[in-house]
Design an enzyme around this catalytic site. Structure first.
Site, PDB file in Angstrom:
ATOM      1  CG  ASP A 197      -0.272   0.231   2.510  1.00 32.24           C
ATOM      2  OD1 ASP A 197       0.423  -0.679   2.967  1.00 32.24           O
ATOM      3  OD2 ASP A 197      -0.415   1.335   3.075  1.00 32.24           O
ATOM      4  CE1 TYR A 198       2.217   4.218  -4.932  1.00 35.87           C
ATOM      5  CE2 TYR A 198      -0.024   3.465  -5.310  1.00 35.87           C
ATOM      6  CZ  TYR A 198       1.256   3.717  -5.781  1.00 35.87           C
ATOM      7  OH  TYR A 198       1.574   3.465  -7.089  1.00 35.87           O
TER       8      TYR A 198
END
Length: 239
Positions: A15-16
């Protein structure tokens, strides 16, 4: 934990990190926000240090939590009243915290004002990649309606761009999996997170592909960073 990898395979969650705030730094052109990311600072501590007027190393856990709440809420039209209820403080103190945020990152307010001005004139907002969203109520005489529409217009930039970025990353990842002959596939996309199933002995190759594709999808002055974790089930993944 109901999402379990097939036999001989594992699950990866990537995930960012704080992608909407990084996008805000880029599209607003705010130097303070950009420099915090370029210097790899804890952005929540940075905001808290500005709000409480203390050194970043002296920020407490509780103060950081307030900084985090404000950082993630300012794009959703956080009001002093709502912040005061959440933090159990007075509305006047909550207003001071929010004002301190905008003072800390001075280019954010002009960016917001420009977005609203252009949206009122055209009836829509546009991401930097060209996608439009029409917004109703911007010029409504009812203040509650017009302010709600303004919040939609402001929020669309960071949220819309984040949506575009992860979809471009998904396309690139899929291409590279095929190109490199990897036994891996994207199972889920949940906001700024991807869940990928891959053959157990290909973990390093898959990790390298996912990280390079997600972090390299745009070439901005503000870097995108990705957190990656691997486990036998989605629920057991730790990043």
């Amino acid at each position: 934990e109901a999402f379990v990898a097939e036999s001989g395979k594992r699950l990866m969650a990537a995930d960012y990190s704080q992608i909407e705030l990084r996008i805000l730094a880029h599209i607003s052109g705010d130097n303070n926000l950009s420099e915090a990311y370029l210097n790899n600072l804890d952005i929540h501590k940075k905001t808290a240090s500005n709000i409480y007027n203390v050194k970043i190393d002296d920020v407490t856990h509780e103060q950081r939590a307030v900084g985090k709440r404000i950082n993630f809420s300012v794009l959703y039209g956080l009001t002093p009243y709502s912040l005061s209820r959440e933090l159990e403080i007075s509305p006047s103190d909550a207003k001071k915290y929010i004002d301190a945020f905008f003072q800390s990152y001075p280019a954010v307010t002009p960016w917001m004002e420009k977005v609203i001005e252009e949206a009122k004139a055209s009836g829509f907002v546009r991401t930097i990649m060209g996608r439009k969203r029409f917004v109703q109520g911007l010029n409504d005489r009812n203040k509650n309606i017009s302010q709600a529409a303004e919040r939609v217009a402001i929020n669309y930039g960071p949220q819309g761009i984040a949506s575009e970025i992860i979809k471009m990353a998904m396309i690139k990842i899929d291409e590279l999996f095929t190109e490199k002959g990897l036994e891996a596939k994207i199972l889920l996309q949940v906001h700024d997170e991807l869940v990928i199933e891959f053959k157990s002995d290909q973990e390093k190759l898959v990790t390298d592909v996912v990280r390079s594709a997600m972090e390299g999808v745009v070439q901005w002055s503000v870097p995108l960073t990705v957190s990656i974790g691997v486990a036998d089930s989605w629920g057991m993944v730790e990043k």
